[in-house]
Design a protein around this motif. Structure first.
Motif, PDB file in Angstrom:
ATOM      1  N   LEU A 183       0.827  -1.194   0.000  1.00  0.00           N
ATOM      2  CA  LEU A 183       0.000   0.000   0.000  1.00  0.00           C
ATOM      3  C   LEU A 183       0.869   1.254   0.000  1.00  0.00           C
ATOM      4  CD1 LEU A 183      -2.963   0.810   0.022  1.00  0.00           C
ATOM      5  CD2 LEU A 183      -2.891   0.775   2.530  1.00  0.00           C
ATOM      6  N   LEU A 184       1.889   1.272   0.847  1.00  0.00           N
ATOM      7  CA  LEU A 184       2.799   2.412   0.902  1.00  0.00           C
ATOM      8  C   LEU A 184       3.559   2.581  -0.405  1.00  0.00           C
ATOM      9  CD1 LEU A 184       4.272   1.890   4.478  1.00  0.00           C
ATOM     10  CD2 LEU A 184       2.687   3.661   3.792  1.00  0.00           C
ATOM     11  N   SER A 185       3.863   1.473  -1.058  1.00  0.00           N
ATOM     12  CA  SER A 185       4.672   1.520  -2.284  1.00  0.00           C
ATOM     13  C   SER A 185       3.917   2.140  -3.459  1.00  0.00           C
ATOM     14  CB  SER A 185       5.148   0.111  -2.657  1.00  0.00           C
ATOM     15  OG  SER A 185       5.984  -0.401  -1.639  1.00  0.00           O
ATOM     16  N   THR A 186       2.612   2.365  -3.305  1.00  0.00           N
ATOM     17  CA  THR A 186       1.870   3.021  -4.383  1.00  0.00           C
ATOM     18  C   THR A 186       2.111   4.523  -4.404  1.00  0.00           C
ATOM     19  OG1 THR A 186      -0.121   3.315  -3.020  1.00  0.00           O
ATOM     20  CG2 THR A 186       0.057   1.262  -4.287  1.00  0.00           C
ATOM     21  N   VAL A 187       2.633   5.084  -3.304  1.00  0.00           N
ATOM     22  CA  VAL A 187       2.851   6.536  -3.248  1.00  0.00           C
ATOM     23  C   VAL A 187       4.300   6.909  -2.956  1.00  0.00           C
ATOM     24  CG1 VAL A 187       0.471   7.104  -2.616  1.00  0.00           C
ATOM     25  CG2 VAL A 187       2.135   6.575  -0.814  1.00  0.00           C
ATOM     26  N   MET A 188       5.166   5.912  -2.757  1.00  0.00           N
ATOM     27  CA  MET A 188       6.584   6.186  -2.507  1.00  0.00           C
ATOM     28  C   MET A 188       7.396   4.955  -2.851  1.00  0.00           C
ATOM     29  SD  MET A 188       6.578   6.059   1.688  1.00  0.00           S
ATOM     30  CE  MET A 188       5.030   6.962   1.803  1.00  0.00           C
ATOM     31  N   ASP A 189       8.703   5.128  -3.068  1.00  0.00           N
ATOM     32  CA  ASP A 189       9.530   3.977  -3.389  1.00  0.00           C
ATOM     33  C   ASP A 189       9.761   3.142  -2.124  1.00  0.00           C
ATOM     34  OD1 ASP A 189      12.448   4.507  -2.235  1.00  0.00           O
ATOM     35  OD2 ASP A 189      11.690   6.405  -3.013  1.00  0.00           O
ATOM     36  N   PRO A 190      10.074   1.840  -2.285  1.00  0.00           N
ATOM     37  CA  PRO A 190      10.189   0.948  -1.122  1.00  0.00           C
ATOM     38  C   PRO A 190      11.233   1.377  -0.101  1.00  0.00           C
ATOM     39  CG  PRO A 190      10.024  -0.323  -3.148  1.00  0.00           C
ATOM     40  CD  PRO A 190      10.173   1.108  -3.557  1.00  0.00           C
ATOM     41  N   VAL A 191      12.341   1.966  -0.548  1.00  0.00           N
ATOM     42  CA  VAL A 191      13.377   2.388   0.395  1.00  0.00           C
ATOM     43  C   VAL A 191      12.874   3.542   1.252  1.00  0.00           C
ATOM     44  CG1 VAL A 191      15.703   3.335   0.625  1.00  0.00           C
ATOM     45  CG2 VAL A 191      15.253   1.570  -1.083  1.00  0.00           C
ATOM     46  N   THR A 192      12.192   4.505   0.629  1.00  0.00           N
ATOM     47  CA  THR A 192      11.597   5.601   1.401  1.00  0.00           C
ATOM     48  C   THR A 192      10.569   5.061   2.381  1.00  0.00           C
ATOM     49  OG1 THR A 192      11.929   7.153  -0.431  1.00  0.00           O
ATOM     50  CG2 THR A 192      10.318   7.769   1.253  1.00  0.00           C
ATOM     51  N   ALA A 193       9.773   4.074   1.940  1.00  0.00           N
ATOM     52  CA  ALA A 193       8.791   3.451   2.828  1.00  0.00           C
ATOM     53  C   ALA A 193       9.477   2.803   4.026  1.00  0.00           C
ATOM     54  CB  ALA A 193       7.969   2.421   2.058  1.00  0.00           C
ATOM     55  N   GLY A 194      10.621   2.161   3.772  1.00  0.00           N
ATOM     56  CA  GLY A 194      11.369   1.544   4.865  1.00  0.00           C
ATOM     57  C   GLY A 194      11.847   2.572   5.865  1.00  0.00           C
ATOM     58  N   GLY A 195      12.326   3.716   5.370  1.00  0.00           N
ATOM     59  CA  GLY A 195      12.770   4.776   6.261  1.00  0.00           C
ATOM     60  C   GLY A 195      11.623   5.396   7.037  1.00  0.00           C
ATOM     61  N   LEU A 196      10.464   5.506   6.396  1.00  0.00           N
ATOM     62  CA  LEU A 196       9.278   6.028   7.075  1.00  0.00           C
ATOM     63  C   LEU A 196       8.837   5.107   8.205  1.00  0.00           C
ATOM     64  CD1 LEU A 196       6.733   8.010   7.062  1.00  0.00           C
ATOM     65  CD2 LEU A 196       5.659   6.270   5.616  1.00  0.00           C
ATOM     66  N   LEU A 197       8.874   3.802   7.941  1.00  0.00           N
ATOM     67  CA  LEU A 197       8.345   2.834   8.897  1.00  0.00           C
ATOM     68  C   LEU A 197       9.280   2.570  10.076  1.00  0.00           C
ATOM     69  CD1 LEU A 197       6.809   0.198   6.459  1.00  0.00           C
ATOM     70  CD2 LEU A 197       5.556   1.721   8.006  1.00  0.00           C
ATOM     71  N   ALA A 198      10.584   2.689   9.873  1.00  0.00           N
ATOM     72  CA  ALA A 198      11.534   2.309  10.925  1.00  0.00           C
ATOM     73  C   ALA A 198      11.230   2.987  12.268  1.00  0.00           C
ATOM     74  CB  ALA A 198      12.965   2.585  10.463  1.00  0.00           C
TER      75      ALA A 198
END
Length: 252
Positions: free
Chosen positions: A36-51
């Protein structure tokens, strides 16, 4: 990253879903919300957001998964491997072929779920094994650092032990509390979130209490067999997501 209304709404929904999984099953299924997050941002950015958000989820979830729900003998075996695995994952993050790791982890998980289905969907109780626990902790540490997908290795160790649903969820919750705290600084060093990402984190914090509470209520409504079946189903979903990530990465 531009903070559009769509980005905020999708990220909020993704964090709610992951928090829900934390409340219902103790953690380990964060990857279910990442598409779901990957639809609005790249996976690496999503990883940084979630950490950092994982830390908030863990601290809130400890209101429900208290020390009485932790299997201390298993955690003593699992946690050293987990911390070591996170360290390996950080050192190898840039060199590892994430696609190959995703495919391998997906294949192993699908075999595990397939064997469970062949047994008629029943849990076979197996004795605690120190080598298996160490291997599970180490593998989970590497995969949670590389792709926020540490759930399958841990589940493959814990599910056959036949723990009660509360002990399973509580042990899983504390395991990932330690893992997420360990990988927080490495992830922030690798990603270095921008100001917009930090602002989005602050907004998404408000999704966590309702998500964890809703998941915890679902956990209480399910019986032992239903919780275990849900865990195996989520493992299959996680494995298929990992498989898709790996294969589509090679085809791109």
């Amino acid at each position: 990253m531009e903070l559009t209304l769509a980005t905020v709404l999708v990220a909020f929904a993704g964090v709610f879903l992951i928090s829900f999984m934390r409340g219902a099953f103790g953690g380990g299924f964060a990857i279910v919300g990442i598409p779901l997050l990957s639809t609005v941002m790249d996976p690496v950015t999503a990883g940084g957001l979630l950490a950092p958000l994982f830390i908030a989820m863990d601290l809130y979830a400890l209101r429900y998964w208290k020390p009485s729900t932790w299997s201390r003998p298993d955690l003593r075996l699992l946690l050293p491997g987990l911390v070591t695995g996170v360290g390996f994952g950080y050192l190898l993050f840039r060199a590892l072929d994430h696609r190959a790791i995703a495919i391998m982890m997906a294949a192993i998980t699908l075999v595990f779920v397939g064997l469970w289905l062949l047994r008629g969907g029943e849990v076979t109780h197996r004795p605690r094994s120190t080598p298996k626990a160490i291997a599970a902790g180490l593998t989970s540490g590497v995969t949670t650092m590389v792709a926020h997908s540490g759930g399958p290795p841990l589940a493959m160790y814990l599910l056959p032990l036949g723990l009660t649903k509360e002990i399973y969820a509580g042990t899983t919750s504390l395991f990932f509390t330690v893992g997420n705290a360990t990988k927080l600084v490495p992830w922030l060093l690798l990603v270095q979130p921008a100001a917009g990402t930090w602002m989005l984190m602050a907004i998404c914090l408000f999704a966590i209490p309702a998500g964890v509470w809703s998941g915890w209520r679902l956990h209480g409504a399910l019986d032992q067999r239903q919780v275990y079946r849900a865990c195996y189903a989520l493992l299959a979903v996680t494995a298929l997501k990992l498989l898709w990530d790996g294969v589509s990465g090679y085809l791109a």
